[in-house]
Design an enzyme around this catalytic site. Structure first.
Site, PDB file in Angstrom:
ATOM      1  N   ASP A 290      -0.571  43.855  -2.312  1.00  0.00           N
ATOM      2  CA  ASP A 290      -1.906  44.432  -2.481  1.00  0.00           C
ATOM      3  C   ASP A 290      -2.469  44.827  -1.114  1.00  0.00           C
ATOM      4  OD1 ASP A 290      -2.009  41.683  -1.771  1.00  0.00           O
ATOM      5  OD2 ASP A 290      -4.077  41.498  -2.471  1.00  0.00           O
TER       6      ASP A 290
ATOM      7  N   GLU B 181      -2.950  38.683  -2.444  1.00  0.00           N
ATOM      8  CA  GLU B 181      -3.151  37.948  -1.192  1.00  0.00           C
ATOM      9  C   GLU B 181      -4.525  38.244  -0.609  1.00  0.00           C
ATOM     10  OE1 GLU B 181      -3.199  37.055   3.100  1.00  0.00           O
ATOM     11  OE2 GLU B 181      -3.499  38.984   2.118  1.00  0.00           O
TER      12      GLU B 181
HETATM   13 ZN    ZN Z   1      -2.235  40.676   4.706  1.00  0.00          ZN
END
Ligand code: ZN
Length: 441
Positions: free
Chosen positions: A79, A143
């Site tokens: 992401d 994340e």
């Molecule tokens: Zn990162």
């Protein structure tokens, strides 16, 4: 390998898996599909894990011959944070390749590393690599928020899939020049995240009668000023001391940088705003008031304002330490504020001297002649913390050419004009391949 890494990175950037913290964002399934298609050709078995619709993480592994040998997890996230195009020289999701640079959101955080990890795994699999220890590659969602739909989901529900003795993820390895050759920072720890929500109350009234009013926005403005002016006491951690020692600075500057009384003065002497931010963050628990919400109509005196504060703690600082710092910062305004803590995660540290640290040092020295590893603390949070909290050594690393100076890197994370050079992609691809061959031999 380099050409594959470049094209894979460009596709991952264009897939635009933008995570804004809501469950419906991210949609990392797009990057998972790209990576699966890329890896599947090499005969690797791919497992997919879906934490919520579209929030897909992917795991593949090259099984070791000896169950007692260590398992190494290469951990990439798929992401990226949002990007507004206005300050960018290139469309942040076009993945333009120009003059040896790939531009776009995620080019350094961390689709570059995720792509090169995938390229190395494919190469190892195609070569018939049969190591003693096991190699796992995980490309995880979420994340950039809490990891709840990514690595935390895997650890809670599919722990066997990513059970490892050592983890490498973002970020580090951006060369810092020194007289004795390039220093390559190895991230061995990171600060904790302790977000706070402050609610400031006042008394509603008519905007035409402000004299003597108890206006929550006016109080909130003073609260924000105090938070911005506050300096938590400096703490010199061992990892910071070792970072400074390795930097090969003038002894007077090095002494000041490791003196809690003088570290901020020393940061100012260096006349480098990017570096000063890092020095401050590595020696202090920081508070940044970043969101304010309040007020309804222009003719109504507001009775409630919400301030969200991004607090980042040094390892060892607890939630109650943060409460005490907030009281200290706010002084007599502390009573005007209700505080809640939407998130607390303590800072984390791994040992620097481990067999994996040695393998990384050997491999890096072979690829970047004359280089040395230097332990560092990262100001931002990464998925590594979930492993360190469980006692698994986790490092942030990668290899980078000197083309983008180390002073620019910290400003590019979540900033405008994120970009990576092709030579860095070549170096990191080789790094992962050779570390796996060395460490898992
Ligand atoms: Zn990162």
């Amino acid at each position: 390998m380099t050409a594959e890494a470049v094209e894979l990175l460009r596709t991952l950037i264009r897939n635009a898996c933008v995570n804004d913290g809501t469950v419906g964002s991210g949609q990392e399934v797009r990057n998972a599909e790209t990576l699966e298609a890329y890896l599947a050709g090499a005969g690797l078995a791919i497992e997919r894990y879906m934490a919520a619709p579209g929030r897909v993480s992917l795991v593949t592994r090259i099984e070791g011959r000896d169950r007692r040998a260590p398992t190494l997890l290469l951990l990439g996230h798929t992401d990226v944070v949002p990007a507004e195009g206005a300050g960018w020289l290139h469309d942040p999701f076009a993945a333009d390749l120009e003059d040896g640079l790939v531009w776009g959101r995620g080019a350094i955080d961390m689709l570059n590393l995720t792509a090169t990890m995938a390229v190395a795994c494919r190469r190892l699999a195609t070569d018939g690599f049969r190591p003693t220890g096991t190699l796992i590659f995980a490309a995880v969602a979420d994340e950039e928020a809490s990891g709840a739909f990514g690595v935390a989901h895997l650890l809670d529900h599919h722990a066997d899939a990513i059970r490892a003795d050592y983890v490498i993820t973002e970020a580090g390895g951006v060369p810092v020049p020194s007289r004795e050759g390039p220093l390559l920072p190895l991230t061995i720890g990171e600060k904790g995240v302790s977000w706070r929500r402050l609610i400031v109350r006042g008394t509603a009234g008519h905007g035409a009668l402000p004299f003597g009013a108890d206006n929550a926005l006016v109080t909130a403005a003073a609260v924000v000023q105090r938070l911005a002016a506050y300096r938590a006491p400096a703490r010199i951690l061992d990892v910071w001391r070792r970072t400074v020692e390795a930097l090969d600075l003038h002894p007077l500057i090095a002494a000041a940088l490791t003196d809690p009384e003088r570290v901020l003065d020393a940061a100012a002497w260096l006349h480098n705003p990017g570096l000063a931010r890092v020095i401050h963050a590595c020696t202090h628990t920081t508070m940044s008031p970043n969101v304010v919400r309040g007020g309804t109509n222009v003719n109504v005196i507001p009775d409630r304002v919400v301030i969200d504060v991004d607090v980042r703690t040094l390892p060892g600082v607890t939630a109650s330490d943060v409460d005490a710092m907030l009281r200290d910062a706010l002084g007599d305004l502390a009573d005007r504020v209700e505080t809640s803590a939407p998130e607390f995660g303590e800072g984390s540290l791994s040992p620097f001297e481990t067999p994996l640290g040695d393998a990384l040092a050997r491999t890096a020295a072979a690829l970047v002649p004359g280089s040395r590893l230097v332990p560092q603390l990262a100001p931002g949070a990464t998925d590594a913390r979930h492993f360190r909290w469980r006692g698994v050594p986790a490092y942030g690393f990668g290899l980078h050419s000197p083309r983008i100076p180390y002073t620019e890197y910290p400003l590019m994370f979540h900033g405008d004009n994120e970009r990576i050079d092709v030579e860095s992609l070549r170096l990191s691809s080789l790094l992962w391949e050779q570390v796996a061959r060395d460490f898992l031999a």
